[in-house]
Design an enzyme around this catalytic site. Sequence first.
Site, PDB file in Angstrom:
ATOM      1  N   LEU A  15       0.831  -1.212   0.000  1.00 30.53           N
ATOM      2  CA  LEU A  15       0.000   0.000   0.000  1.00 30.53           C
ATOM      3  C   LEU A  15       0.857   1.251   0.000  1.00 30.53           C
ATOM      4  O   LEU A  15       0.504   2.267  -0.599  1.00 30.53           O
ATOM      5  CB  LEU A  15      -0.954  -0.007   1.214  1.00 30.53           C
ATOM      6  CG  LEU A  15      -1.890  -1.204   1.337  1.00 30.53           C
ATOM      7  CD1 LEU A  15      -2.973  -0.920   2.370  1.00 30.53           C
ATOM      8  CD2 LEU A  15      -2.542  -1.549   0.018  1.00 30.53           C
ATOM      9  N   GLY A  73       4.027  -2.257   9.640  1.00 28.30           N
ATOM     10  CA  GLY A  73       3.691  -3.325  10.583  1.00 28.30           C
ATOM     11  C   GLY A  73       3.617  -4.663   9.874  1.00 28.30           C
ATOM     12  O   GLY A  73       3.910  -4.783   8.681  1.00 28.30           O
ATOM     13  N   ASN A 112      -9.994  -5.183   8.427  1.00 29.24           N
ATOM     14  CA  ASN A 112     -11.274  -5.895   8.621  1.00 29.24           C
ATOM     15  C   ASN A 112     -11.113  -7.049   9.606  1.00 29.24           C
ATOM     16  O   ASN A 112     -12.104  -7.520  10.162  1.00 29.24           O
ATOM     17  CB  ASN A 112     -11.807  -6.369   7.267  1.00 29.24           C
ATOM     18  CG  ASN A 112     -11.009  -7.528   6.691  1.00 29.24           C
ATOM     19  OD1 ASN A 112     -11.301  -8.683   6.963  1.00 29.24           O
ATOM     20  ND2 ASN A 112      -9.974  -7.233   5.909  1.00 29.24           N
ATOM     21  N   TYR A 136      -3.273 -10.836  15.038  1.00 28.81           N
ATOM     22  CA  TYR A 136      -3.139  -9.699  14.118  1.00 28.81           C
ATOM     23  C   TYR A 136      -4.345  -8.752  14.221  1.00 28.81           C
ATOM     24  O   TYR A 136      -4.193  -7.539  14.384  1.00 28.81           O
ATOM     25  CB  TYR A 136      -2.983 -10.244  12.691  1.00 28.81           C
ATOM     26  CG  TYR A 136      -3.167  -9.221  11.598  1.00 28.81           C
ATOM     27  CD1 TYR A 136      -2.247  -8.196  11.430  1.00 28.81           C
ATOM     28  CD2 TYR A 136      -4.268  -9.276  10.727  1.00 28.81           C
ATOM     29  CE1 TYR A 136      -2.424  -7.244  10.432  1.00 28.81           C
ATOM     30  CE2 TYR A 136      -4.444  -8.354   9.729  1.00 28.81           C
ATOM     31  CZ  TYR A 136      -3.524  -7.331   9.574  1.00 28.81           C
ATOM     32  OH  TYR A 136      -3.697  -6.392   8.589  1.00 28.81           O
ATOM     33  N   LYS A 140      -4.946  -4.646  15.644  1.00 26.62           N
ATOM     34  CA  LYS A 140      -5.629  -3.547  14.940  1.00 26.62           C
ATOM     35  C   LYS A 140      -6.716  -2.943  15.843  1.00 26.62           C
ATOM     36  O   LYS A 140      -6.891  -1.723  15.873  1.00 26.62           O
ATOM     37  CB  LYS A 140      -6.222  -4.052  13.626  1.00 26.62           C
ATOM     38  CG  LYS A 140      -5.163  -4.537  12.625  1.00 26.62           C
ATOM     39  CD  LYS A 140      -4.163  -3.451  12.295  1.00 26.62           C
ATOM     40  CE  LYS A 140      -3.211  -3.855  11.183  1.00 26.62           C
ATOM     41  NZ  LYS A 140      -2.229  -2.791  10.874  1.00 26.62           N
ATOM     42  N   SER A 165      -9.834  -5.739   1.371  1.00 29.43           N
ATOM     43  CA  SER A 165      -8.789  -6.405   0.576  1.00 29.43           C
ATOM     44  C   SER A 165      -8.355  -5.427  -0.514  1.00 29.43           C
ATOM     45  O   SER A 165      -9.056  -5.274  -1.525  1.00 29.43           O
ATOM     46  CB  SER A 165      -9.334  -7.677  -0.074  1.00 29.43           C
ATOM     47  OG  SER A 165      -9.975  -8.486   0.893  1.00 29.43           O
ATOM     48  N   ARG A 174     -15.147 -13.906  -1.821  1.00 32.77           N
ATOM     49  CA  ARG A 174     -15.119 -13.051  -0.619  1.00 32.77           C
ATOM     50  C   ARG A 174     -14.775 -11.617  -0.988  1.00 32.77           C
ATOM     51  O   ARG A 174     -15.362 -10.660  -0.474  1.00 32.77           O
ATOM     52  CB  ARG A 174     -14.091 -13.599   0.380  1.00 32.77           C
ATOM     53  CG  ARG A 174     -13.847 -12.677   1.575  1.00 32.77           C
ATOM     54  CD  ARG A 174     -12.871 -13.315   2.578  1.00 32.77           C
ATOM     55  NE  ARG A 174     -12.656 -12.442   3.727  1.00 32.77           N
ATOM     56  CZ  ARG A 174     -11.674 -11.561   3.820  1.00 32.77           C
ATOM     57  NH1 ARG A 174     -10.784 -11.433   2.837  1.00 32.77           N
ATOM     58  NH2 ARG A 174     -11.564 -10.818   4.895  1.00 32.77           N
TER      59      ARG A 174
HETATM   60  P1  NAI Z   1       3.193  -4.706   3.552  1.00 34.45           P
HETATM   61  O1  NAI Z   1       3.742  -5.829   4.360  1.00 34.45           O
HETATM   62  O2  NAI Z   1       3.394  -4.750   2.084  1.00 34.45           O
HETATM   63  O3  NAI Z   1       3.760  -3.320   4.118  1.00 34.45           O
HETATM   64  C1  NAI Z   1       4.048  -3.137   5.480  1.00 34.45           C
HETATM   65  C2  NAI Z   1       5.413  -2.499   5.580  1.00 34.45           C
HETATM   66  O4  NAI Z   1       5.738  -2.359   6.973  1.00 34.45           O
HETATM   67  C3  NAI Z   1       6.526  -3.337   4.947  1.00 34.45           C
HETATM   68  O5  NAI Z   1       7.182  -2.605   3.929  1.00 34.45           O
HETATM   69  C4  NAI Z   1       7.460  -3.661   6.098  1.00 34.45           C
HETATM   70  O6  NAI Z   1       8.834  -3.657   5.743  1.00 34.45           O
HETATM   71  C5  NAI Z   1       7.129  -2.560   7.097  1.00 34.45           C
HETATM   72  N1  NAI Z   1       7.492  -2.948   8.451  1.00 34.45           N
HETATM   73  C6  NAI Z   1       7.339  -4.170   9.044  1.00 34.45           C
HETATM   74  N2  NAI Z   1       7.893  -4.160  10.266  1.00 34.45           N
HETATM   75  C7  NAI Z   1       8.390  -2.915  10.471  1.00 34.45           C
HETATM   76  C8  NAI Z   1       9.088  -2.294  11.535  1.00 34.45           C
HETATM   77  N3  NAI Z   1       9.393  -2.967  12.668  1.00 34.45           N
HETATM   78  N4  NAI Z   1       9.462  -1.012  11.392  1.00 34.45           N
HETATM   79  C9  NAI Z   1       9.175  -0.320  10.253  1.00 34.45           C
HETATM   80  N5  NAI Z   1       8.533  -0.856   9.204  1.00 34.45           N
HETATM   81  C10 NAI Z   1       8.141  -2.145   9.312  1.00 34.45           C
HETATM   82  O7  NAI Z   1       1.640  -4.603   3.903  1.00 34.45           O
HETATM   83  P2  NAI Z   1       0.513  -3.779   3.121  1.00 34.45           P
HETATM   84  O8  NAI Z   1      -0.368  -4.743   2.438  1.00 34.45           O
HETATM   85  O9  NAI Z   1       1.110  -2.663   2.359  1.00 34.45           O
HETATM   86  O10 NAI Z   1      -0.320  -3.198   4.347  1.00 34.45           O
HETATM   87  C11 NAI Z   1      -0.059  -1.914   4.889  1.00 34.45           C
HETATM   88  C12 NAI Z   1      -0.890  -1.777   6.159  1.00 34.45           C
HETATM   89  O11 NAI Z   1      -2.265  -1.904   5.846  1.00 34.45           O
HETATM   90  C13 NAI Z   1      -0.577  -2.842   7.208  1.00 34.45           C
HETATM   91  O12 NAI Z   1      -0.597  -2.244   8.489  1.00 34.45           O
HETATM   92  C14 NAI Z   1      -1.713  -3.830   7.065  1.00 34.45           C
HETATM   93  O13 NAI Z   1      -1.987  -4.486   8.288  1.00 34.45           O
HETATM   94  C15 NAI Z   1      -2.853  -2.927   6.636  1.00 34.45           C
HETATM   95  N6  NAI Z   1      -3.856  -3.633   5.831  1.00 34.45           N
HETATM   96  C16 NAI Z   1      -3.591  -4.006   4.550  1.00 34.45           C
HETATM   97  C17 NAI Z   1      -4.547  -4.647   3.791  1.00 34.45           C
HETATM   98  C18 NAI Z   1      -4.331  -5.004   2.365  1.00 34.45           C
HETATM   99  O14 NAI Z   1      -5.314  -5.411   1.692  1.00 34.45           O
HETATM  100  N7  NAI Z   1      -3.113  -4.862   1.813  1.00 34.45           N
HETATM  101  C19 NAI Z   1      -5.863  -4.992   4.377  1.00 34.45           C
HETATM  102  C20 NAI Z   1      -6.019  -4.571   5.744  1.00 34.45           C
HETATM  103  C21 NAI Z   1      -5.052  -3.896   6.428  1.00 34.45           C
HETATM  104  C1  15L Z   2      -5.481  -7.890   5.768  1.00 40.84           C
HETATM  105  O1  15L Z   2      -5.537  -7.298   6.848  1.00 40.84           O
HETATM  106  C2  15L Z   2      -4.185  -8.328   5.197  1.00 40.84           C
HETATM  107  O2  15L Z   2      -3.134  -7.450   5.518  1.00 40.84           O
HETATM  108  C3  15L Z   2      -4.266  -8.513   3.683  1.00 40.84           C
HETATM  109  O3  15L Z   2      -3.100  -9.186   3.241  1.00 40.84           O
HETATM  110  C4  15L Z   2      -5.511  -9.317   3.308  1.00 40.84           C
HETATM  111  O4  15L Z   2      -5.466 -10.587   3.899  1.00 40.84           O
HETATM  112  C5  15L Z   2      -6.739  -8.579   3.795  1.00 40.84           C
HETATM  113  O5  15L Z   2      -6.647  -8.283   5.187  1.00 40.84           O
HETATM  114  C6  15L Z   2      -8.022  -9.365   3.545  1.00 40.84           C
HETATM  115  O6  15L Z   2      -8.773  -9.625   4.483  1.00 40.84           O
HETATM  116  O7  15L Z   2      -8.284  -9.696   2.371  1.00 40.84           O
END
Ligand code: NAI
Ligand code: 15L
Length: 263
Positions: A15, A73, A112, A136, A140, A165, A174
């Site tokens: 993201l 995270g 979610n 996890y 949140k 998602s 889903r």
């Molecule tokens: P991602 O894993 O691609 O990005 C998360 C980033 O956090 C990574 O680049 C990672 O290196 C960094 N990170 C991990 N541990 C760290 C630390 N100790 N210090 C600093 N940086 C650290 O995940 P994504 O998909 O980009 O998600 C971004 C956020 O959105 C997350 O918090 C995730 O839980 C939330 N999210 C994402 C969804 C999705 O559909 N991609 C759905 C729901 C929530």
């Molecule tokens: C999340 O929170 C995850 O970070 C992402 O990888 C997907 O699993 C998403 O939810 C989801 O529910 O599709």
Amino acid sequence: MTSNRILITGAAGRLGTILRQSLAGRFALLRLSDIVPMEASGEGEQVVPCDLADAAAVRDLCEGVDAIIHLGGIPYETGWSEMLRTNIAGTVNLYEGARHAGVDRVIFASSNHATGMYPSDRTLSGDSSPRPDSRYGLTKAFGEDLAALYAYKHGIRSLCLRIGSCLPKPDNRRALSTWLSHDDFVRLIEVGLSADYVHEIVYGVSRNTRSWWDNSAAYRLGYEPLDNAEVYAAEVESIELKAELARLYQGGNFVPEEFTSRK
Ligand code: NAI
Ligand code: 15L
């Protein structure tokens, strides 16, 4: 107040990369931070590597910005120690840093999965109390409460996005309910950077016909999603999650993992 100096944590992630591209050149400062290395920055960008678990480093990281988009995270289920270190302590450090730096607002990437143990036939809103489907998801839910503490007690505007998602397109049945298009994700972040709020919890979801979530609170803030997963229904409707529990509950595949309830 429209924010002009922005910090993105987790900027190297999925993201974060979308936002970096969409927000480039639009603000006086775009500070990009992650624990993993990132390419050299473009105009207006500043790359600051930082481990969110390092409180002192996070405090420095937050200096001189108006708004923080907290994406950093662990985005999947794993053990307590990593969850506590990165998602719990990391988010505490982030809010403490924001308080010390006098930051105006934080947009927190919730999920979610904070409400993943609700059945798939229930309609939820940001007011629905958490029912985490995993450690996890619990991190949140904790982040949403932490955001309330810093909003109501310390005046940091907090917008919590229970993201569904976020994918280029829905990849299964889903996701016809949970999909957030990349463009709508950016639209929601833009609202977060400019709208007037104290503490809000909304869903990060497109205008899906089959959405499980009443997102009128987001619409009131000015969010106008333009995408609808239904366009892809014929393509993905027959792709079902394998486990029955994953189909019965909103959290999908997070639900059957370690599931032991007989109630
Ligand atoms: P991602 O894993 O691609 O990005 C998360 C980033 O956090 C990574 O680049 C990672 O290196 C960094 N990170 C991990 N541990 C760290 C630390 N100790 N210090 C600093 N940086 C650290 O995940 P994504 O998909 O980009 O998600 C971004 C956020 O959105 C997350 O918090 C995730 O839980 C939330 N999210 C994402 C969804 C999705 O559909 N991609 C759905 C729901 C929530
Ligand atoms: C999340 O929170 C995850 O970070 C992402 O990888 C997907 O699993 C998403 O939810 C989801 O529910 O599709």
